[in-house]
Design a protein around this motif. Structure first.
Motif, mmCIF file in Angstrom:
data_model
loop_
_atom_site.group_PDB
_atom_site.id
_atom_site.type_symbol
_atom_site.label_atom_id
_atom_site.label_comp_id
_atom_site.label_asym_id
_atom_site.label_seq_id
_atom_site.Cartn_x
_atom_site.Cartn_y
_atom_site.Cartn_z
ATOM 1 N N ALA A 120 72.448 -52.495 -43.025
ATOM 2 C CA ALA A 120 73.238 -52.541 -41.798
ATOM 3 C C ALA A 120 74.255 -51.409 -41.689
ATOM 4 C CB ALA A 120 73.960 -53.885 -41.709
ATOM 5 N N GLN A 121 74.578 -50.735 -42.777
ATOM 6 C CA GLN A 121 75.579 -49.672 -42.773
ATOM 7 C C GLN A 121 75.114 -48.514 -41.884
ATOM 8 O OE1 GLN A 121 78.479 -49.722 -44.474
ATOM 9 N NE2 GLN A 121 79.153 -47.671 -43.956
ATOM 10 N N VAL A 122 75.926 -48.153 -40.875
ATOM 11 C CA VAL A 122 75.593 -47.057 -39.966
ATOM 12 C C VAL A 122 76.524 -45.884 -40.272
ATOM 13 C CG1 VAL A 122 75.467 -46.314 -37.558
ATOM 14 C CG2 VAL A 122 74.811 -48.650 -38.180
ATOM 15 N N PRO A 123 75.960 -44.719 -40.604
ATOM 16 C CA PRO A 123 76.802 -43.542 -40.863
ATOM 17 C C PRO A 123 77.517 -43.087 -39.595
ATOM 18 C CG PRO A 123 74.562 -43.210 -41.654
ATOM 19 C CD PRO A 123 74.558 -44.456 -40.827
ATOM 20 N N ARG A 124 78.427 -42.146 -39.771
ATOM 21 C CA ARG A 124 79.109 -41.566 -38.620
ATOM 22 C C ARG A 124 78.057 -40.997 -37.671
ATOM 23 N NH1 ARG A 124 82.980 -36.541 -38.303
ATOM 24 N NH2 ARG A 124 83.894 -36.984 -36.282
ATOM 25 N N PHE A 125 78.189 -41.309 -36.385
ATOM 26 C CA PHE A 125 77.146 -40.965 -35.416
ATOM 27 C C PHE A 125 77.092 -39.455 -35.185
ATOM 28 C CE2 PHE A 125 74.836 -40.649 -31.480
ATOM 29 C CZ PHE A 125 73.835 -41.584 -31.678
ATOM 30 N N PRO A 126 75.877 -38.876 -35.240
ATOM 31 C CA PRO A 126 75.706 -37.438 -34.995
ATOM 32 C C PRO A 126 75.570 -37.173 -33.495
ATOM 33 C CG PRO A 126 73.624 -38.393 -35.581
ATOM 34 C CD PRO A 126 74.633 -39.516 -35.609
ATOM 35 N N ASP A 127 74.875 -36.117 -33.123
ATOM 36 C CA ASP A 127 74.691 -35.764 -31.714
ATOM 37 C C ASP A 127 73.704 -36.697 -31.015
ATOM 38 O OD1 ASP A 127 76.158 -33.021 -31.497
ATOM 39 O OD2 ASP A 127 75.018 -32.958 -33.367
ATOM 40 N N VAL A 128 72.566 -36.943 -31.668
ATOM 41 C CA VAL A 128 71.513 -37.766 -31.071
ATOM 42 C C VAL A 128 70.771 -38.494 -32.181
ATOM 43 C CG1 VAL A 128 69.315 -37.706 -29.792
ATOM 44 C CG2 VAL A 128 71.163 -36.163 -29.136
ATOM 45 N N VAL A 129 70.368 -39.740 -31.903
ATOM 46 C CA VAL A 129 69.440 -40.460 -32.772
ATOM 47 C C VAL A 129 68.333 -41.001 -31.881
ATOM 48 C CG1 VAL A 129 69.088 -42.453 -34.280
ATOM 49 C CG2 VAL A 129 71.174 -41.102 -34.491
ATOM 50 N N ILE A 130 67.106 -40.778 -32.296
ATOM 51 C CA ILE A 130 65.943 -41.336 -31.613
ATOM 52 C C ILE A 130 65.294 -42.260 -32.632
ATOM 53 C CG2 ILE A 130 63.706 -40.808 -30.585
ATOM 54 C CD1 ILE A 130 64.979 -38.039 -29.863
ATOM 55 N N ALA A 131 65.126 -43.528 -32.257
ATOM 56 C CA ALA A 131 64.675 -44.493 -33.259
ATOM 57 C C ALA A 131 63.909 -45.648 -32.614
ATOM 58 C CB ALA A 131 65.882 -45.036 -34.025
ATOM 59 N N GLN A 132 63.307 -46.462 -33.487
ATOM 60 C CA GLN A 132 62.660 -47.694 -33.060
ATOM 61 C C GLN A 132 63.731 -48.724 -32.708
ATOM 62 O OE1 GLN A 132 59.859 -49.034 -36.000
ATOM 63 N NE2 GLN A 132 58.819 -47.068 -36.074
ATOM 64 N N GLU A 133 63.353 -49.709 -31.916
ATOM 65 C CA GLU A 133 64.300 -50.672 -31.359
ATOM 66 C C GLU A 133 65.160 -51.420 -32.376
ATOM 67 O OE1 GLU A 133 66.527 -51.868 -28.389
ATOM 68 O OE2 GLU A 133 64.876 -50.453 -28.163
ATOM 69 N N PRO A 134 64.634 -51.932 -33.488
ATOM 70 C CA PRO A 134 65.526 -52.640 -34.423
ATOM 71 C C PRO A 134 66.658 -51.741 -34.956
ATOM 72 C CG PRO A 134 63.242 -53.077 -34.976
ATOM 73 C CD PRO A 134 63.231 -52.014 -33.918
ATOM 74 N N ILE A 135 66.347 -50.481 -35.190
ATOM 75 C CA ILE A 135 67.354 -49.528 -35.666
ATOM 76 C C ILE A 135 68.345 -49.225 -34.539
ATOM 77 C CG2 ILE A 135 67.718 -47.170 -36.511
ATOM 78 C CD1 ILE A 135 64.895 -47.431 -37.838
ATOM 79 N N VAL A 136 67.830 -49.068 -33.328
ATOM 80 C CA VAL A 136 68.677 -48.793 -32.167
ATOM 81 C C VAL A 136 69.711 -49.902 -31.992
ATOM 82 C CG1 VAL A 136 68.657 -48.713 -29.628
ATOM 83 C CG2 VAL A 136 67.039 -47.319 -30.946
ATOM 84 N N GLU A 137 69.283 -51.142 -32.104
ATOM 85 C CA GLU A 137 70.207 -52.263 -31.914
ATOM 86 C C GLU A 137 71.319 -52.261 -32.961
ATOM 87 O OE1 GLU A 137 70.345 -54.032 -29.197
ATOM 88 O OE2 GLU A 137 68.606 -52.871 -28.530
ATOM 89 N N LYS A 138 70.991 -51.965 -34.207
ATOM 90 C CA LYS A 138 72.016 -51.892 -35.262
ATOM 91 C C LYS A 138 73.030 -50.788 -34.966
ATOM 92 C CE LYS A 138 69.184 -53.453 -39.086
ATOM 93 N NZ LYS A 138 68.594 -53.073 -40.351
ATOM 94 N N ILE A 139 72.521 -49.636 -34.558
ATOM 95 C CA ILE A 139 73.414 -48.507 -34.277
ATOM 96 C C ILE A 139 74.314 -48.831 -33.091
ATOM 97 C CG2 ILE A 139 73.511 -46.098 -33.525
ATOM 98 C CD1 ILE A 139 70.890 -45.653 -35.129
ATOM 99 N N MET A 140 73.751 -49.433 -32.054
ATOM 100 C CA MET A 140 74.551 -49.735 -30.864
ATOM 101 C C MET A 140 75.645 -50.762 -31.164
ATOM 102 S SD MET A 140 72.100 -49.316 -27.586
ATOM 103 C CE MET A 140 73.530 -49.383 -26.548
ATOM 104 N N ARG A 141 75.365 -51.722 -32.032
ATOM 105 C CA ARG A 141 76.396 -52.705 -32.411
ATOM 106 C C ARG A 141 77.536 -52.037 -33.176
ATOM 107 N NH1 ARG A 141 71.913 -56.112 -33.363
ATOM 108 N NH2 ARG A 141 71.892 -55.602 -35.560
#
Length: 164
Positions: A120-141
């Motif tokens: 669940a640990q999300v690193p500091r957000f870079p410029d862009v992330v393109i990912a599958q939906e389960p990963i997207v939901e974790k990052i957005m939270r």
């Protein structure tokens, strides 16, 4: 972008000391297909403009590719990014994610636990992330203020709503 150098007519792999080693593309394809070792190779935009690609096979059936765009002009870097994104949306094998970090906000290895091991640990957000939906939901939270856009197939593009 091409793996074969436009003048030398062969692919270029970097040895452990960073020296260029010429190799027939068929041999490089064979080594990549074996999926037993990491390789560092060069992609070519022109005879003088290259992109370093670190390819690492993961034993549980996937690979990590880190492309270093240092030294490219902004338009060249965007061309490489566009080519990578286009390729990932058309590959028959699903891509977990593409992380675009132009400013170097995080180390590429920081993303492994989230992308590969379902942490669940999300690193500091870079410029862009393109990912599958389960990963997207974790990052957005974990990262408020992101825009979300489908880029095709099963991948979604996340970016800060306001980029500098």
């Amino acid at each position: 972008m091409a793996l074969v150098h436009p003048v030398r007519g062969q692919a270029v792999v970097l040895d452990i000391e960073g020296e260029q080693v010429l190799m027939r593309q068929e041999e490089l394809d064979r080594l990549l297909g074996l999926r037993i070792a990491s390789l560092t190779m060069e992609w070519w935009l022109t005879a003088d403009t290259n992109v370093i690609d670190e390819y690492a096979y993961q034993p549980f059936g996937c690979e990590i590719q880190t492309l270093w765009l240092d030294g490219l002009h902004t338009d060249e870097a965007r061309r490489v990014e566009s080519a990578v994104i286009a390729a990932t949306t058309q590959l028959p094998i699903p891509t977990h994610a593409v992380v675009i970090d132009r400013r170097g906000t995080s180390d590429p290895d920081d993303w492994d636990s989230l992308m590969l091991y379902d942490q669940a640990q999300v690193p500091r957000f870079p410029d862009v992330v393109i990912a599958q939906e389960p990963i997207v939901e974790k990052i957005m939270r974990a990262t408020p203020g992101l825009t979300k856009e489908s880029v095709g197939g099963y991948l979604t593009r996340l970016a800060p709503a306001f980029q500098a």
